[in-house]
Design an enzyme around this catalytic site. Structure first.
Site, PDB file in Angstrom:
ATOM      1  N   ASP A 172       0.812  -1.218   0.000  1.00 35.66           N
ATOM      2  CA  ASP A 172       0.000   0.000   0.000  1.00 35.66           C
ATOM      3  C   ASP A 172       0.846   1.268   0.000  1.00 35.66           C
ATOM      4  O   ASP A 172       2.073   1.221   0.159  1.00 35.66           O
ATOM      5  CB  ASP A 172      -0.956  -0.004   1.204  1.00 35.66           C
TER       6      ASP A 172
ATOM      7  N   ASN B 253      -7.320  -2.817  14.493  1.00 33.21           N
ATOM      8  CA  ASN B 253      -8.719  -3.138  14.169  1.00 33.21           C
ATOM      9  C   ASN B 253      -8.815  -4.348  13.233  1.00 33.21           C
ATOM     10  O   ASN B 253      -9.858  -4.608  12.648  1.00 33.21           O
ATOM     11  CB  ASN B 253      -9.411  -1.927  13.536  1.00 33.21           C
TER      12      ASN B 253
ATOM     13  N   HIS C 170      -7.068  -4.764  10.423  1.00 36.82           N
ATOM     14  CA  HIS C 170      -6.836  -4.529   8.989  1.00 36.82           C
ATOM     15  C   HIS C 170      -5.560  -5.208   8.511  1.00 36.82           C
ATOM     16  O   HIS C 170      -4.626  -5.439   9.277  1.00 36.82           O
ATOM     17  CB  HIS C 170      -6.870  -3.031   8.641  1.00 36.82           C
TER      18      HIS C 170
ATOM     19  N   GLU D  65      -9.666  -2.004   5.575  1.00 36.18           N
ATOM     20  CA  GLU D  65     -10.289  -1.757   6.869  1.00 36.18           C
ATOM     21  C   GLU D  65     -11.477  -2.706   7.073  1.00 36.18           C
ATOM     22  O   GLU D  65     -11.970  -3.301   6.102  1.00 36.18           O
ATOM     23  CB  GLU D  65     -10.769  -0.299   6.932  1.00 36.18           C
TER      24      GLU D  65
END
Ligand code: F6R
Length: 239
Positions: free
Chosen positions: A66, A134, A136, A141
């Site tokens: 990314d 979280n 990811h 996400e």
């Protein structure tokens, strides 16, 4: 998904390094790489081995997960800069064989399509992953479809806050990123997911033994035929 618990961060990095060493013996290895704090120990081991002449990345290609959108070229928090300074410049890899999405492309959809077709031609021999608090993976996400391919994302507030430590203030943290999708990650021949520290314990639990659900992107790895989760004791606390 296989789970390996190591005593500490250094042992986690060594266990990941062993797998990378093995993968690099294959004919045309393609490393799928991540940024962030977690793989730094692994990258230091690879760099050290290259410096000593014990390892060479001359024949290796890499694809990164990314990149932030909109950081100027050469910005110290861009993922291209991170990879250059923490790994590529410390090894003999041919930089023209290292691919990171372009977060400054004029046409972002065209950049997503370009990166996606690159990934279709370059299947990762191994994909290295960290995990967000979280759950990811990459910048996928919670709620991202498992069928997703390279796409543009709006970063969640928790992710921006987690990453604010690298910037002068939260306002400087980009609001968008371009990321490999979950199906691009799952396409890798092997997957190594790393986690260290108590703050990752809940995400690790959900990923390893929770329900496979788009609400925890990393849980998809339970369905991969060759995925290993390497975690230190603190991150394994809830397993
Ligand atoms: C990085 C990436 C992210 C990180 C994750 C964990 O390229 O895609 O998914 O792996 O946010 O970050 P650290 O390792 O900094 O805790």
């Amino acid at each position: 998904m296989k789970v390996t618990v190591t005593q500490n961060y250094d042992e986690m990095s060594k266990a990941a390094y062993k797998i990378v060493q093995e993968v690099l013996k294959c004919q045309n290895p393609i490393l799928g790489l991540a940024t962030g704090s977690t793989p730094l120990g692994l990258y230091a081991l690879i760099s050290e081995a290259c410096k000593k002449g014990d390892l060479s990345l001359k024949h290796v290609k890499s694809v990164n997960l990314d990149e932030y959108i909109g950081l100027p070229k050469g910005h110290k928090e861009s993922y291209r800069y991170f990879m250059d300074t923490n790994l590529f410049d410390k090894t003999d890899i041919d930089k023209s064989s290292t691919y990171v999405p372009n977060g400054n492309a004029e046409d972002m959809q065209a950049e997503c399509d370009r990166y996606n077709s690159l990934l279709n031609r370059m299947r990762q021999s191994v994909q290295i992953l960290g995990i967000g608090g979280n759950g990811h993976i990459g910048f996928n996400e919670p709620g991202t479809p498992f069928s997703s391919v390279t796409h543009l994302v709006d970063l969640q507030e928790r992710t921006r806050q987690d990453n604010a430590r690298f910037f002068n203030s939260i306002d400087e943290v980009p609001r968008q990123a371009i990321t490999m999708g979950i199906s691009n990650i799952m396409n890798a021949e092997r997957i190594v997911i790393l986690a260290s520290g108590k703050s990752k314990a809940e995400a690790v639990r959900a990923a390893a033994i929770g329900e496979v659900s788009e609400q925890c992107p990393a849980s998809v790895l339970q369905k991969h035929p060759d995925a290993v989760l390497i975690v230190d004791e603190a991150a394994a606390e809830l397993l």
